[in-house]
Design a protein around this motif. Structure first.
Motif, PDB file in Angstrom:
ATOM      1  N   TYR A 163      -7.153  -5.393  -0.432  1.00  0.00           N
ATOM      2  CA  TYR A 163      -5.773  -5.660  -0.686  1.00  0.00           C
ATOM      3  C   TYR A 163      -5.239  -6.596  -1.666  1.00  0.00           C
ATOM      4  CZ  TYR A 163      -5.452  -1.838   3.107  1.00  0.00           C
ATOM      5  OH  TYR A 163      -5.799  -1.186   3.815  1.00  0.00           O
ATOM      6  N   ARG A 164      -6.043  -7.742  -1.209  1.00  0.00           N
ATOM      7  CA  ARG A 164      -5.599  -8.922  -1.943  1.00  0.00           C
ATOM      8  C   ARG A 164      -6.150  -9.222  -3.314  1.00  0.00           C
ATOM      9  NH1 ARG A 164      -3.653 -13.054   1.288  1.00  0.00           N
ATOM     10  NH2 ARG A 164      -3.763 -12.752   3.671  1.00  0.00           N
ATOM     11  N   GLN A 165      -7.325  -8.505  -3.496  1.00  0.00           N
ATOM     12  CA  GLN A 165      -7.778  -8.302  -4.882  1.00  0.00           C
ATOM     13  C   GLN A 165      -7.885  -6.917  -5.358  1.00  0.00           C
ATOM     14  OE1 GLN A 165     -11.568 -10.545  -4.889  1.00  0.00           O
ATOM     15  NE2 GLN A 165     -10.489 -12.519  -4.734  1.00  0.00           N
ATOM     16  N   ARG A 166      -6.757  -6.360  -5.526  1.00  0.00           N
ATOM     17  CA  ARG A 166      -6.910  -5.064  -5.793  1.00  0.00           C
ATOM     18  C   ARG A 166      -7.237  -4.620  -7.048  1.00  0.00           C
ATOM     19  NH1 ARG A 166      -6.073  -1.108  -2.264  1.00  0.00           N
ATOM     20  NH2 ARG A 166      -4.071  -1.036  -1.856  1.00  0.00           N
ATOM     21  N   TYR A 167      -7.178  -5.622  -7.998  1.00  0.00           N
ATOM     22  CA  TYR A 167      -8.049  -5.427  -9.387  1.00  0.00           C
ATOM     23  C   TYR A 167      -9.352  -5.173  -9.273  1.00  0.00           C
ATOM     24  CZ  TYR A 167      -7.790 -10.350  -8.282  1.00  0.00           C
ATOM     25  OH  TYR A 167      -7.780 -11.707  -7.664  1.00  0.00           O
ATOM     26  N   VAL A 168     -10.219  -5.739  -8.432  1.00  0.00           N
ATOM     27  CA  VAL A 168     -11.513  -5.619  -7.933  1.00  0.00           C
ATOM     28  C   VAL A 168     -11.771  -4.634  -7.285  1.00  0.00           C
ATOM     29  CG1 VAL A 168     -13.511  -6.776  -7.096  1.00  0.00           C
ATOM     30  CG2 VAL A 168     -11.901  -8.241  -7.843  1.00  0.00           C
ATOM     31  N   GLN A 175     -12.625   5.726  -5.212  1.00  0.00           N
ATOM     32  CA  GLN A 175     -11.563   6.340  -4.286  1.00  0.00           C
ATOM     33  C   GLN A 175     -10.136   5.825  -4.404  1.00  0.00           C
ATOM     34  OE1 GLN A 175     -12.958   6.209  -0.202  1.00  0.00           O
ATOM     35  NE2 GLN A 175     -10.966   7.488   0.585  1.00  0.00           N
ATOM     36  N   THR A 176     -10.018   4.553  -4.546  1.00  0.00           N
ATOM     37  CA  THR A 176      -8.939   3.650  -4.892  1.00  0.00           C
ATOM     38  C   THR A 176      -8.348   4.148  -6.006  1.00  0.00           C
ATOM     39  OG1 THR A 176      -9.686   1.897  -3.783  1.00  0.00           O
ATOM     40  CG2 THR A 176      -7.501   1.530  -5.047  1.00  0.00           C
ATOM     41  N   ARG A 177      -9.162   4.254  -7.142  1.00  0.00           N
ATOM     42  CA  ARG A 177      -8.664   4.611  -8.495  1.00  0.00           C
ATOM     43  C   ARG A 177      -8.133   6.081  -8.500  1.00  0.00           C
ATOM     44  NH1 ARG A 177     -10.958   3.343 -14.217  1.00  0.00           N
ATOM     45  NH2 ARG A 177     -11.597   1.707 -13.021  1.00  0.00           N
ATOM     46  N   GLN A 178      -8.761   7.072  -7.745  1.00  0.00           N
ATOM     47  CA  GLN A 178      -8.212   8.425  -7.511  1.00  0.00           C
ATOM     48  C   GLN A 178      -6.892   8.675  -6.892  1.00  0.00           C
ATOM     49  OE1 GLN A 178      -9.605  10.860  -8.957  1.00  0.00           O
ATOM     50  NE2 GLN A 178      -8.109  12.368  -7.889  1.00  0.00           N
ATOM     51  N   LEU A 482      -1.074  13.354   1.672  1.00  0.00           N
ATOM     52  CA  LEU A 482      -1.692  14.045   0.786  1.00  0.00           C
ATOM     53  C   LEU A 482      -3.029  13.586   0.117  1.00  0.00           C
ATOM     54  CD1 LEU A 482       1.425  15.707  -0.953  1.00  0.00           C
ATOM     55  CD2 LEU A 482       0.155  16.533   0.710  1.00  0.00           C
ATOM     56  N   THR A 483      -3.126  12.284   0.487  1.00  0.00           N
ATOM     57  CA  THR A 483      -4.381  11.605  -0.057  1.00  0.00           C
ATOM     58  C   THR A 483      -5.329  11.511   1.164  1.00  0.00           C
ATOM     59  OG1 THR A 483      -3.449   9.420   0.003  1.00  0.00           O
ATOM     60  CG2 THR A 483      -3.524  10.714  -2.184  1.00  0.00           C
ATOM     61  N   GLY A 484      -4.963  11.476   2.360  1.00  0.00           N
ATOM     62  CA  GLY A 484      -5.783  11.326   3.505  1.00  0.00           C
ATOM     63  C   GLY A 484      -5.871  10.030   3.840  1.00  0.00           C
ATOM     64  N   ASN A 485      -4.871   9.188   3.605  1.00  0.00           N
ATOM     65  CA  ASN A 485      -4.861   7.642   3.861  1.00  0.00           C
ATOM     66  C   ASN A 485      -3.890   7.334   5.128  1.00  0.00           C
ATOM     67  OD1 ASN A 485      -6.582   6.223   2.013  1.00  0.00           O
ATOM     68  ND2 ASN A 485      -5.226   7.280   0.534  1.00  0.00           N
ATOM     69  N   SER A 486      -4.550   6.714   6.314  1.00  0.00           N
ATOM     70  CA  SER A 486      -3.664   6.588   7.521  1.00  0.00           C
ATOM     71  C   SER A 486      -2.945   5.342   7.540  1.00  0.00           C
ATOM     72  CB  SER A 486      -4.745   6.777   8.406  1.00  0.00           C
ATOM     73  OG  SER A 486      -5.771   5.646   8.554  1.00  0.00           O
ATOM     74  N   SER A 487      -3.301   4.602   6.292  1.00  0.00           N
ATOM     75  CA  SER A 487      -2.401   3.289   6.204  1.00  0.00           C
ATOM     76  C   SER A 487      -1.528   3.172   4.998  1.00  0.00           C
ATOM     77  CB  SER A 487      -3.477   1.986   6.254  1.00  0.00           C
ATOM     78  OG  SER A 487      -2.732   0.707   5.842  1.00  0.00           O
ATOM     79  N   ILE A 488      -0.506   2.691   5.099  1.00  0.00           N
ATOM     80  CA  ILE A 488       0.529   2.718   4.137  1.00  0.00           C
ATOM     81  C   ILE A 488       0.039   1.578   2.844  1.00  0.00           C
ATOM     82  CG2 ILE A 488       2.048   0.751   4.915  1.00  0.00           C
ATOM     83  CD1 ILE A 488       4.594   2.472   3.791  1.00  0.00           C
ATOM     84  N   ARG A 489      -0.940   0.569   3.414  1.00  0.00           N
ATOM     85  CA  ARG A 489      -1.311  -0.399   2.318  1.00  0.00           C
ATOM     86  C   ARG A 489      -2.330   0.185   1.391  1.00  0.00           C
ATOM     87  NH1 ARG A 489      -2.406  -6.025   5.534  1.00  0.00           N
ATOM     88  NH2 ARG A 489      -0.229  -6.445   6.427  1.00  0.00           N
ATOM     89  N   LEU A 496       2.357  -6.336   0.613  1.00  0.00           N
ATOM     90  CA  LEU A 496       2.714  -7.680   0.844  1.00  0.00           C
ATOM     91  C   LEU A 496       1.701  -8.451   2.008  1.00  0.00           C
ATOM     92  CD1 LEU A 496       4.736 -10.216   0.212  1.00  0.00           C
ATOM     93  CD2 LEU A 496       6.089  -9.242   2.218  1.00  0.00           C
ATOM     94  N   MET A 497       1.104  -9.351   1.978  1.00  0.00           N
ATOM     95  CA  MET A 497       0.065 -10.022   2.674  1.00  0.00           C
ATOM     96  C   MET A 497       0.438 -11.449   2.923  1.00  0.00           C
ATOM     97  SD  MET A 497      -2.178  -7.905   2.620  1.00  0.00           S
ATOM     98  CE  MET A 497      -3.694  -8.256   3.094  1.00  0.00           C
ATOM     99  N   ARG A 498       0.133 -11.675   4.424  1.00  0.00           N
ATOM    100  CA  ARG A 498       0.204 -12.948   4.971  1.00  0.00           C
ATOM    101  C   ARG A 498      -0.481 -14.075   3.841  1.00  0.00           C
ATOM    102  NH1 ARG A 498       2.059 -14.627   9.811  1.00  0.00           N
ATOM    103  NH2 ARG A 498       1.502 -12.491  10.607  1.00  0.00           N
ATOM    104  N   ASP A 499       0.020 -15.379   3.493  1.00  0.00           N
ATOM    105  CA  ASP A 499      -0.564 -16.317   2.902  1.00  0.00           C
ATOM    106  C   ASP A 499      -1.805 -16.677   3.424  1.00  0.00           C
ATOM    107  OD1 ASP A 499       1.442 -16.559   0.769  1.00  0.00           O
ATOM    108  OD2 ASP A 499       2.293 -18.302   1.894  1.00  0.00           O
TER     109      ASP A 499
END
Length: 503
Positions: A163-168, A175-178, A482-489, A496-499
């Motif tokens: 989540y912090r380095q979504r670009y990587v 799966q993330t790209r899809q 519809l994408t089968g993800n159980s977490s909104i993140r 948003l992530m804690r520092d």
């Protein structure tokens, strides 16, 4: 020395080596960040058009292409080797050999690292194993990658790093790209359906003078130019209904909302909704309309059997969907007795036993809503319209003609989540004013989520809001389903992530 320090030390050495390569490129007159190579082909298109050709057919075509992307795999055999090049559509193999490249290009090839972004010109052919490949005639460095890609990214159990380095995450996890692609398809399908139904897309303010349109705690900001306290939008509802007053009888907005509340698998402080309003219809129409909208989206995604897997459950979208009364749900599913339904004190005691954050300042109906969320919501797997909500927790909904204590409102639950909220809109300015005043009393008692009094909205209603139905659909939760993800993140690109303190 800890494993973490060892890993960091090894990574620093790899970065240092890549920086050395960067400097070598510059000394040899090669721009490591060259801008001027334009591909004419994408990986997926090449596979679609030429995977069906055999080796001889490709040779006869002499198809010359220009591709660009990130190096994801590298195999060198001395005077030749293979690369896997990845663009936004997929991957294509590249074959590089000394005799087909200039001396400088072959030297560049030998110094490539996984992660580098390059351009390749060459001819398509099939390898002995039948894989479509570009035989490189020219290689151009477009961007030198200084940080190595993680080798075991797929096996990471700590999703926080993704989540912090979504670009990587996007580089290495298909799966993330899809998910990103499917999210775009879903939003486009929603927009297409609304436009086909003669709705007009509009935009309303994100900075509000008042907190209205939903029960939520807002983010507070300040406008220096006017020395004014403002709130980030918790909902666009009252602005959209002003537009209906103005004669825009079918409108929708795909909007960002902000609520200063808790974070969990289903909640993020900023989120996306689609909110729409239609004149001369009621909430019964909206239930049928919502079923039709979902059918349209499922068709676009190719889900012909109307069934999906989500969080360990099979969800069946076949029509018609269940319609469940709020109070009947408390009785039948939660097993709540009439004593709790009729006595606020007993309801409060029961809610506290469920460890709900309630107190005596809460209305009886709001306490019952908290009990509903705790005991009924987790049981609502297949699409269910919950109807018959009490007036006290529905300040903007029209009273039911047969029972003035409840409203013409529904909430749609799928996969144990609230997906939509809708009602026949309250268009009586006297009733609306009274409910705003009741909400002010709730705020005085300490309810930070109660609505403020919007005098201008009352004025708008006095000009006349036609009979109207309105609905808000949570886009993020819809994508989760519809994408089968159980977490909104997992469906928000930059949650948003804690520092995190860097060590």
């Amino acid at each position: 020395m800890s494993d973490k320090v060892n890993v960091q030390d090894a990574e620093n050495k790899l970065i240092a080596r890549r920086i050395e390569k960067l400097e070598e490129l510059k000394k040899n007159g090669i721009d490591p960040y060259f801008n001027g190579f334009e591909p004419d082909s994408f990986a997926a298109d090449l596979h679609n058009d030429f995977d069906g050709k055999n080796k001889e057919e490709l040779e006869d075509l002499c198809k010359y292409v220009k591709v660009a992307g990130r190096v994801m795999a590298y195999r060198s055999f001395g005077k030749a080797g293979f690369l896997k090049l990845k663009d936004f559509t997929g991957t294509i193999q590249v074959y590089a050999e000394k005799k087909s490249l200039s001396e400088d290009d072959f030297k560049l090839y030998k110094k490539l690292d996984i992660g580098d972004i390059i351009g390749v010109e060459g001819e398509l052919f099939k390898t002995k194993t039948g894989e479509l490949t570009v035989k490189a005639k020219r290689i151009v460095m477009l961007t030198k990658s200084l940080r190595p890609l993680p080798e075991k990214w797929h096996g990471l159990k700590d999703k926080e790093l993704r989540y912090r380095q979504r670009y990587v995450d996007l580089i290495v996890n298909d799966q993330t790209r899809q998910m990103v692609i499917e999210r775009s398809l879903i939003i486009n399908a929603v927009r297409e359906f609304m436009i086909k139904s003669r709705f007009i897309e509009v935009e309303t303010p994100m900075l509000h003078k008042l907190v209205t349109g939903a029960a939520a705690k807002p983010f507070v900001t300040h406008l220096n130019a006017l020395d004014m306290t403002l709130y980030l939008r918790i909902a666009p509802e009252l602005y959209l209904k002003r537009l209906v007053v103005g004669g825009l009888e079918r409108i929708f907005e795909i909007n960002r909302n902000f609520r200063n509340e808790g974070m969990d698998l289903k909640h993020n402080p900023e989120f996306t909704m689609m909110e729409f309003y239609i004149a001369y219809k009621d909430y019964n129409f909206l239930m049928d309309f919502t079923e039709e909208l979902f059918e349209y989206i499922l068709d676009k995604l190719g889900i012909d059997d109307r069934k999906i897997e989500f969080d360990g459950n099979t969800i069946d979208f076949s029509r018609p969907w269940r319609r469940l009364d709020f109070y009947e749900g408390l009785k039948e599913i939660a097993g709540v007795g009439d004593d709790i339904l009729n006595d606020k004190k007993k309801a409060l005691e029961y809610a506290l036993k469920l460890e709900k954050s309630v107190d005596d300042s809460f209305s009886h109906e709001k306490i019952l809503a908290e009990i509903f969320d705790a005991l009924v919501e987790p049981k609502l797997i297949n699409p269910t319209f919950v109807v018959g909500y009490p007036v006290a927790i529905s300040p903007l909904a029209k009273r039911n003609r047969d029972n003035p204590n409840i409203t013409d409102r529904f909430e749609l639950y799928i996969g144990t989540m609230e997906i939509a909220n809708a009602f026949s809109e309250l268009n009586d300015p006297f009733d609306q004013k009274e409910r705003f005043l009741n909400q002010l009393e709730e705020r005085k008692k300490g309810d930070e989520e109660a609505s403020m009094y919007d005098e201008d909205y009352i004025k708008a209603l006095e000009y006349g809001l036609p009979p109207t139905a309105g609905e808000g659909i949570g886009i993020d939760r819809l994508v989760m389903l519809l994408t089968g993800n159980s977490s909104i993140r997992d469906v928000i690109l930059f949650p948003l992530m804690r520092d995190k303190k860097e060590e």
